[in-house]
Write a protein that holds these residues in place. Structure first.
Motif, mmCIF file in Angstrom:
data_model
loop_
_atom_site.group_PDB
_atom_site.id
_atom_site.type_symbol
_atom_site.label_atom_id
_atom_site.label_comp_id
_atom_site.label_asym_id
_atom_site.label_seq_id
_atom_site.Cartn_x
_atom_site.Cartn_y
_atom_site.Cartn_z
ATOM 1 N N HIS A 86 -5.258 31.103 1.935
ATOM 2 C CA HIS A 86 -5.751 30.153 0.932
ATOM 3 C C HIS A 86 -6.896 30.821 0.169
ATOM 4 N N PRO A 87 -7.002 30.602 -1.162
ATOM 5 C CA PRO A 87 -8.066 31.284 -1.923
ATOM 6 C C PRO A 87 -9.478 30.812 -1.611
ATOM 7 N N GLU A 88 -9.660 29.828 -0.720
ATOM 8 C CA GLU A 88 -11.011 29.498 -0.253
ATOM 9 C C GLU A 88 -11.495 30.531 0.773
ATOM 10 N N CYS A 89 -10.603 31.440 1.209
ATOM 11 C CA CYS A 89 -11.015 32.496 2.155
ATOM 12 C C CYS A 89 -11.884 33.522 1.440
ATOM 13 N N PRO A 90 -12.826 34.155 2.161
ATOM 14 C CA PRO A 90 -13.621 35.226 1.554
ATOM 15 C C PRO A 90 -12.746 36.403 1.121
ATOM 16 N N ALA A 125 0.842 -1.212 0.000
ATOM 17 C CA ALA A 125 0.000 0.000 0.000
ATOM 18 C C ALA A 125 0.868 1.249 0.000
ATOM 19 N N VAL A 126 0.309 2.312 -0.537
ATOM 20 C CA VAL A 126 0.939 3.627 -0.444
ATOM 21 C C VAL A 126 -0.002 4.511 0.381
ATOM 22 N N ILE A 127 0.582 5.331 1.260
ATOM 23 C CA ILE A 127 -0.251 6.229 2.081
ATOM 24 C C ILE A 127 -0.059 7.655 1.571
ATOM 25 N N LEU A 128 -1.159 8.237 1.086
ATOM 26 C CA LEU A 128 -1.151 9.634 0.632
ATOM 27 C C LEU A 128 -1.870 10.463 1.694
ATOM 28 N N ALA A 129 -1.310 11.614 2.053
ATOM 29 C CA ALA A 129 -1.943 12.427 3.102
ATOM 30 C C ALA A 129 -1.961 13.897 2.717
ATOM 31 N N HIS A 130 -3.091 14.534 2.974
ATOM 32 C CA HIS A 130 -3.206 15.978 2.742
ATOM 33 C C HIS A 130 -2.554 16.725 3.911
ATOM 34 N N TYR A 131 -2.118 17.966 3.616
ATOM 35 C CA TYR A 131 -1.480 18.800 4.649
ATOM 36 C C TYR A 131 -2.391 19.073 5.843
ATOM 37 N N TYR A 132 -3.703 18.860 5.701
ATOM 38 C CA TYR A 132 -4.616 19.138 6.813
ATOM 39 C C TYR A 132 -4.773 17.935 7.751
ATOM 40 N N SER A 157 -6.993 24.359 -6.170
ATOM 41 C CA SER A 157 -6.697 25.751 -5.816
ATOM 42 C C SER A 157 -5.364 26.193 -6.423
ATOM 43 N N SER A 158 -4.475 25.244 -6.730
ATOM 44 C CA SER A 158 -3.172 25.661 -7.261
ATOM 45 C C SER A 158 -3.192 25.895 -8.767
ATOM 46 N N ASN A 159 -4.183 25.377 -9.487
ATOM 47 C CA ASN A 159 -4.162 25.600 -10.943
ATOM 48 C C ASN A 159 -5.449 26.232 -11.472
ATOM 49 N N ILE A 185 -1.353 34.775 -1.743
ATOM 50 C CA ILE A 185 -2.545 33.906 -1.816
ATOM 51 C C ILE A 185 -2.140 32.664 -2.588
ATOM 52 N N GLY A 186 -2.465 31.494 -2.056
ATOM 53 C CA GLY A 186 -2.117 30.278 -2.800
ATOM 54 C C GLY A 186 -2.624 29.027 -2.116
ATOM 55 N N SER A 187 -2.460 27.907 -2.810
ATOM 56 C CA SER A 187 -2.848 26.600 -2.270
ATOM 57 C C SER A 187 -1.983 26.287 -1.053
ATOM 58 N N THR A 188 -2.294 25.224 -0.367
ATOM 59 C CA THR A 188 -1.498 24.843 0.810
ATOM 60 C C THR A 188 -0.022 24.682 0.439
ATOM 61 N N ALA A 189 0.239 24.022 -0.706
ATOM 62 C CA ALA A 189 1.643 23.831 -1.123
ATOM 63 C C ALA A 189 2.301 25.179 -1.410
ATOM 64 N N SER A 190 1.548 26.090 -2.004
ATOM 65 C CA SER A 190 2.094 27.410 -2.333
ATOM 66 C C SER A 190 2.374 28.217 -1.059
ATOM 67 N N LEU A 191 1.512 28.096 -0.056
ATOM 68 C CA LEU A 191 1.740 28.815 1.213
ATOM 69 C C LEU A 191 3.006 28.280 1.890
#
Ligand code: 13P
Ligand code: SF4
Length: 323
Positions: free
Chosen positions: A211-215, A32-39, A142-144, A225-231
């Motif tokens: 993050h650009p999901e902010c108002p 198995a491979v484990i992929l995880a989001h920054y959150y 959000s990054s593209n 302003i950027g995606s989690t990776a960009s921040l």
């Protein structure tokens, strides 16, 4: 970073060695491979083979040749991995890990909306169900998102769903005419402008990254302003020493590892009775115990009707083809 790398995994993950060893053994046995989001929680991030933003994780899922993909994120992320890997087993630690954006647009409501605007091209943010993806011309993250919208013929109007804040941000940057679905991320929408302004008043040298999901009222204050990776990338390359971080607090784990000498302050949320930072309740449903159980029991597994999967794959591959 060097110092942290030398710290034993159990300490970094704040978990028992027995639990971590069991997960690593099961991971080997299952290929198995484990992929995880920054959150995800620090423990899950420490254990993952790949940590990334939504785009990097979709690309990692696409490249993977493991027999099993254990996706530590929310449901739509596991679905994305399954869309790209119909012949592999895709597990998520907790199937209840939803998303206020994905849950805010049902397939039937979206179909009715599209019927009213048949001449529009349809861009859907990856934070939506496979059924909504299947109704879209192209997917973005959000990054593209800006690049995706700019790739569309300029004589066509665009529907953007489901995040109205990301959509409005893309609209401001590209100058394109866009019809926005009325959805938002409950975590980013809860960041308080008043509390943020008062924090900025106390830390006058701090840069605000968002993050650009902010108002828009938060984004207008931001230095970046950027995606989690960009921040994450921004705090490592910017000469500044103090940053206020307007996104889900999970990203702080990796940021602190990357820039241990810098000061990182989570942007405050409205609510008085929660932690001072922003936490996604869905992302945080995943735990190391659920990771272990998923690999042991080979469930919960993500599955999709093939018709839906094929439609969603077409729209996703349009995005991946942009690089
Ligand atoms: P990114 O991973 O594109 O930064 O988006 C954040 C998010 O909200 C994922 O649910
Ligand atoms: Fe969805 Fe927001 Fe949680 Fe991301 S942080 S999974 S957009 S609710």
């Amino acid at each position: 970073m060097g110092e942290l790398m030398e710290t034993p995994l159990a300490a970094r993950a704040n978990a028992s060695s027995a639990l971590l060893e069991e997960i690593l053994r099961l991971k080997r046995e299952r290929n198995a491979v484990i992929l995880a989001h920054y959150y995800q929680t620090p423990g899950i991030q420490e254990l993952a083979d790949v940590i990334g933003d939504s785009l990097a994780l979709a690309q990692a899922a696409d490249r993977s040749n493991a027999d099993v993909i254990l996706f530590c994120g929310v449901h739509f992320m596991g679905e994305t991995a399954k869309i790209l890997n119909p012949d592999r087993i895709v597990l998520v630690p907790d199937l209840e890990a939803g998303c206020s954006l994905a849950d805010g647009v049902t397939a039937s409501a979206f179909a009715a909306f599209l019927d009213q605007h048949p001449d529009h091209l349809v861009v859907s943010y990856i934070n939506c169900s496979a059924a909504v993806k299947a109704m879209s011309d192209i997917i973005c993250t959000s990054s593209n998102a800006v690049r995706v919208v700019n790739s569309l013929p300029t004589d066509r109007a665009v529907i953007f769903a489901p995040d109205k804040h990301l959509g409005a941000y893309v609209q401001r940057i590209t100058g394109r005419r866009m019809l926005l679905w009325d959805g938002s991320c409950e975590v980013h929408a809860a960041i308080s402008r008043d509390k943020l302004k008062s924090l900025m008043g106390k830390h006058t040298q701090a840069k605000l990254i968002a993050h650009p999901e902010c108002p828009e009222e938060i984004l207008t204050e931001a230095d970046h302003i950027g995606s989690t990776a960009s921040l994450l990338e921004f705090v490592t390359r910017d000469p500044g020493s103090t940053f206020i971080v307007a996104t889900e607090a999970g990203i702080l784990h990796n940021m602190r590892k990357a820039v241990p000498h810098k000061t990182l302050i989570p942007a405050p949320a409205f609510a008085e009775n929660t932690c001072a930072c922003s936490e996604c309740p869905y992302m945080k449903l995943n735990t190391l115990e659920k990771v272990r159980d998923a690999l042991k029991d080979m469930k919960p597994e993500v599955s999709l009707p093939e018709m839906v999967r094929l439609g969603a794959e077409r729209a996703l591959r349009q995005m991946l083809a942009l690089g």
